[in-house]
Scaffold this active site. Structure first.
Site, short mmCIF file in Angstrom:
data_model
loop_
_atom_site.label_atom_id
_atom_site.label_comp_id
_atom_site.label_asym_id
_atom_site.label_seq_id
_atom_site.Cartn_x
_atom_site.Cartn_y
_atom_site.Cartn_z
N GLU A 138 10.44 -5.02 4.50
CA GLU A 138 10.48 -6.42 4.08
C GLU A 138 10.17 -6.54 2.59
O GLU A 138 10.86 -7.24 1.84
CB GLU A 138 9.45 -7.24 4.87
CG GLU A 138 9.78 -7.43 6.34
CD GLU A 138 9.23 -6.31 7.22
OE1 GLU A 138 8.92 -5.21 6.69
OE2 GLU A 138 9.14 -6.53 8.44
N LYS A 172 0.84 -1.20 0.00
CA LYS A 172 0.00 0.00 0.00
C LYS A 172 0.88 1.26 0.00
O LYS A 172 0.69 2.16 -0.79
CB LYS A 172 -0.88 -0.04 1.25
CG LYS A 172 -1.85 1.09 1.37
CD LYS A 172 -2.81 0.83 2.54
CE LYS A 172 -3.61 2.07 2.86
NZ LYS A 172 -4.53 1.87 3.99
N LYS A 217 9.35 -1.18 14.40
CA LYS A 217 9.89 -0.83 13.07
C LYS A 217 10.93 0.28 13.20
O LYS A 217 11.99 0.22 12.60
CB LYS A 217 8.76 -0.28 12.18
CG LYS A 217 7.94 -1.29 11.46
CD LYS A 217 7.23 -0.54 10.32
CE LYS A 217 5.84 -0.99 10.08
NZ LYS A 217 5.05 -0.12 9.24
N GLY A 236 -4.98 -2.17 5.34
CA GLY A 236 -4.20 -3.30 4.83
C GLY A 236 -4.86 -4.64 5.09
O GLY A 236 -5.02 -5.47 4.20
N ARG A 237 -5.30 -4.85 6.34
CA ARG A 237 -5.88 -6.16 6.69
C ARG A 237 -7.30 -6.33 6.17
O ARG A 237 -7.93 -7.37 6.39
CB ARG A 237 -5.80 -6.39 8.20
CG ARG A 237 -6.47 -5.32 9.03
CD ARG A 237 -6.12 -5.47 10.50
NE ARG A 237 -6.58 -4.34 11.31
CZ ARG A 237 -5.94 -3.20 11.46
NH1 ARG A 237 -4.81 -2.99 10.80
NH2 ARG A 237 -6.41 -2.24 12.22
N GLU A 294 -4.80 -7.29 15.24
CA GLU A 294 -4.33 -5.96 14.87
C GLU A 294 -5.47 -4.95 15.00
O GLU A 294 -5.25 -3.79 15.30
CB GLU A 294 -3.76 -5.96 13.45
CG GLU A 294 -2.79 -4.83 13.20
CD GLU A 294 -1.96 -5.00 11.95
OE1 GLU A 294 -0.74 -5.13 12.06
OE2 GLU A 294 -2.54 -5.00 10.84
N HIS A 302 -5.15 -34.09 17.77
CA HIS A 302 -4.04 -34.95 18.20
C HIS A 302 -2.92 -34.13 18.81
O HIS A 302 -1.80 -34.61 18.92
CB HIS A 302 -3.55 -35.78 17.02
CG HIS A 302 -4.61 -36.69 16.50
ND1 HIS A 302 -4.74 -38.00 16.89
CD2 HIS A 302 -5.64 -36.45 15.64
CE1 HIS A 302 -5.79 -38.54 16.29
NE2 HIS A 302 -6.36 -37.61 15.54
C1 G6Q Z 1 -2.66 -3.96 8.03
C2 G6Q Z 1 -1.40 -3.34 8.34
C3 G6Q Z 1 -0.17 -4.05 7.85
C4 G6Q Z 1 0.21 -3.76 6.42
C5 G6Q Z 1 1.64 -4.21 6.21
C6 G6Q Z 1 2.13 -3.99 4.80
O1 G6Q Z 1 -3.73 -3.52 8.31
O2 G6Q Z 1 -1.46 -2.01 7.94
O3 G6Q Z 1 -0.24 -5.44 8.02
O4 G6Q Z 1 -0.67 -4.36 5.54
O5 G6Q Z 1 2.48 -3.53 7.11
O6 G6Q Z 1 2.07 -2.64 4.47
P1 G6Q Z 1 2.22 -2.18 2.99
O7 G6Q Z 1 1.11 -2.74 2.20
O8 G6Q Z 1 2.20 -0.68 3.02
O9 G6Q Z 1 3.55 -2.72 2.50
#
Ligand code: G6Q
Length: 549
Positions: A213, A207, A506, A269-270, A355, A386
């Site tokens: 990462e 986003k 972070k 994001g989520r 989250e 199990h």
């Molecule tokens: C979700 C968070 C988080 C996000 C990641 C990746 O609600 O905001 O999990 O999706 O940190 O972020 P980017 O899409 O910006 O790389």
């Protein structure tokens, strides 16, 4: 400022009522009401939800509905659908529901209808997905692209990765899909292992396009590609596409904005996998089935928006979650899919729930004095049986469980499905009713063993049953949990849509990378580290071990 929820008469009534419920047993509740198992059930768009094996009476439910009314859950829901900036700490609308709205609907953000934009991007995705699926998207050397590697993390990974596993049966089998998220190089190198760069497409999902990462993995992907294809930079255009809200950064990375799929800051994001973040999923299952999935989401959105509280599935289940976390002291919630295809669903829900509702201040910034989001965990049954079910059956903790199952298997044949579902049903029965000491003794068990083989029962479960796991069912399930999380957050007066908790680590990591990579450290000198004594020692130890190489 709204009254603090725990100071309302509705909350207090529930707190008092909890003591009475703790003294009840599901055995007695079922014995007293022959209809309970059919009465406390709900249905939404073909999903059958049985919540009768929860630790509730009719009075509990009435008190919970009163609490929902007091907390203004429906008003807050309406504000979300109306595009109001309910994510107050980021001053954003929360409109994942617009991602699955039909083209005929109108949903405004700041006076602008966002639905046409959503459908424009869906059409762009469909066009691209079709070209890849039909072998029309060729790579730098002219070879057909047949491997898709999704690069992203958190919300830009968990959704599509979970959904691909869930819907693999519906995917085009001559395409290979892999997912890379972790900055650990092992993830990247395993994902590209055995792939031909000439046939590989990277879908970089971010986003912000600034996530450490993802950018690190995307850079390794570009190096891997260029090494494999002889170093010609122009190859990137054919082998990289981006999904982002940030055109500038996508361009800076070297991806042509023509190969970029957009989404918007009103999608968290989520909550994003049915946006362009789902591009790799759409390539796998095709635009038509992707659209069927959106239909499942939308059906549950409409249900949540319009159904009366007593029949409103996400609302009822969200209220039960609040009941367990805030009144009965449950620390965790187990998600137990009786479907191997949903293996990644618990991990997906971990992010969605933890989250969103792992918060300890109210919307007004005041500390909460009630328990909020539970620890979510789980794995597919029957494997868990199990392993850790022992604790759920006979441990000291209260663990409300969701059992999710399907009547028809994707792969018919053999006894698999009946055996799987027999276990599903048996577990919910055993958890609710247990086995008394008298029953155990009557089987001739030696007296000394009776306590060990007794099952107290009274362990709550919710059963969710659908005909079959399809794209539509998956959409329904995800929307159901999204709105359930929404309901919890609305009662708890917290912001379910920000995630400041991920920021501190972070920021510190950025600083520590500098410590790890400073020339003074590399040369073996001991520079002054300015952390606490434990952190300093860890950094020094790491450096010492690393430099043994
Ligand atoms: C979700 C968070 C988080 C996000 C990641 C990746 O609600 O905001 O999990 O999706 O940190 O972020 P980017 O899409 O910006 O790389």
């Amino acid at each position: 400022m709204a009254a603090r929820i725990d100071e309302t008469p509705e909350w207090r009534a529930l707190a008092a009522h909890a003591a009475a419920v703790k003294a009840l047993h599901l055995r007695d509740l079922f014995a007293a009401d022959a209809e309970r198992g059919t009465r406390l059930t709900l249905e939404v768009d073909g999903l059958y939800v049985d919540y009768s094996k929860n630790l509730v009476t009719d009075e509990t439910l009435a008190l919970l509905f009163a609490l929902a009314e007091r907390a203004g859950v429906t008003e807050r829901r309406d504000a979300m659908f109306a595009g109001e900036p309910i994510n107050v700490t980021e001053d954003r609308a929360v409109l994942h529901v617009a991602l699955r709205a039909p083209a005929t609907e109108r949903i405004e953000v700041d006076g602008i209808d966002v639905v046409p934009e959503v459908h424009r991007v869906l059409a762009q995705m469909a066009d691209f997905a079709d070209r890849v699926r039909e072998g029309m998207w060729t790579g730098h050397t002219g070879k057909r692209v047949r491997n898709i590697v999704n690069v992203g993390i958190g919300g830009s990974d968990l959704g599509p990765a979970m959904a691909y596993e869930a819907l693999r049966h519906f995917s085009q089998r001559d395409l290979t899909l892999r997912f890379v998220s972790n900055v650990d190089a092992a993830d990247f190198w395993e994902a590209v292992h055995g792939l031909d760069p000439a046939e590989t497409l990277f879908v970089v999902c971010s986003k912000t396009f600034s996530t450490l990462e993802t950018l690190t993995n995307a850079k390794s992907a570009r190096d891997w590609l260029l090494t494999g294809l002889g170093g010609d930079e122009s190859a990137v255009a054919k082998h990289f596409v981006a999904v982002s809200t940030n055109t500038e950064r996508v361009q800076e990375f070297g991806i042509d904005p023509a190969n970029m799929f957009e989404f918007w800051d009103w999608v968290g994001g989520r909550y994003s996998f049915e946006s362009a973040i789902g591009l790799s999923l759409m390539i796998a299952i095709g635009a038509e089935q992707f659209s069927e999935m959106l239909g499942g989401f939308h059906a549950v959105d409409e249900h949540f928006r319009n159904e009366m509280p007593e029949r409103n599935v996400p609302l009822v289940l969200g209220l039960l979650d609040v009941w367990y976390s805030s009144f009965l002291g449950a620390q965790s919630q187990a998600i137990l899919p009786y479907s191997h295809s949903l293996a990644r669903f618990p991990a997906y829900l971990q992010q969605l729930e933890m989250e969103s509702n792992g918060k300890s201040v109210t919307l007004d910034g005041e500390p909460v004095s009630w328990d909020t989001g539970a620890v979510v965990w789980g794995q597919p049954g029957t494997n868990g049986q199990h392993a850790y079910y022992q604790l759920i059956h006979q441990g000291t903790r209260l663990v409300p469980c969701d059992f999710i199952g399907f009547a028809q298997a994707a792969h018919a044949g053999g006894d698999h499905q009946d055996l799987l579902m027999a276990n599903f049903v048996a577990q919910t029965e055993a958890l609710a009713f247990g086995k008394t000491g008298a029953e155990v003794a009557a089987e001739g068990v030696p007296t000394s063993q009776v306590p060990h083989r007794t099952f107290a029962g009274n362990r709550p479960t919710t059963s969710i049953l659908a005909e079959r796991l399809t794209p539509r069912t998956l959409g329904q399930l995800v929307a159901l949990y999204e709105h359930r999380v929404f309901t919890q957050g609305a009662i708890w007066q917290i912001n379910s849509f920000d995630q400041w908790g991920v920021e501190l680590g972070k920021a510190l990591a950025k600083r520590i990378v500098l410590d790890l990579q400073s020339p003074a450290l590399k040369s073996g000198a001991t520079p002054a580290l300015e952390h606490d004594s434990s952190t300093n020692a860890l950094i020094s130890k790491y450096r010492e071990l690393r430099d043994l190489r």
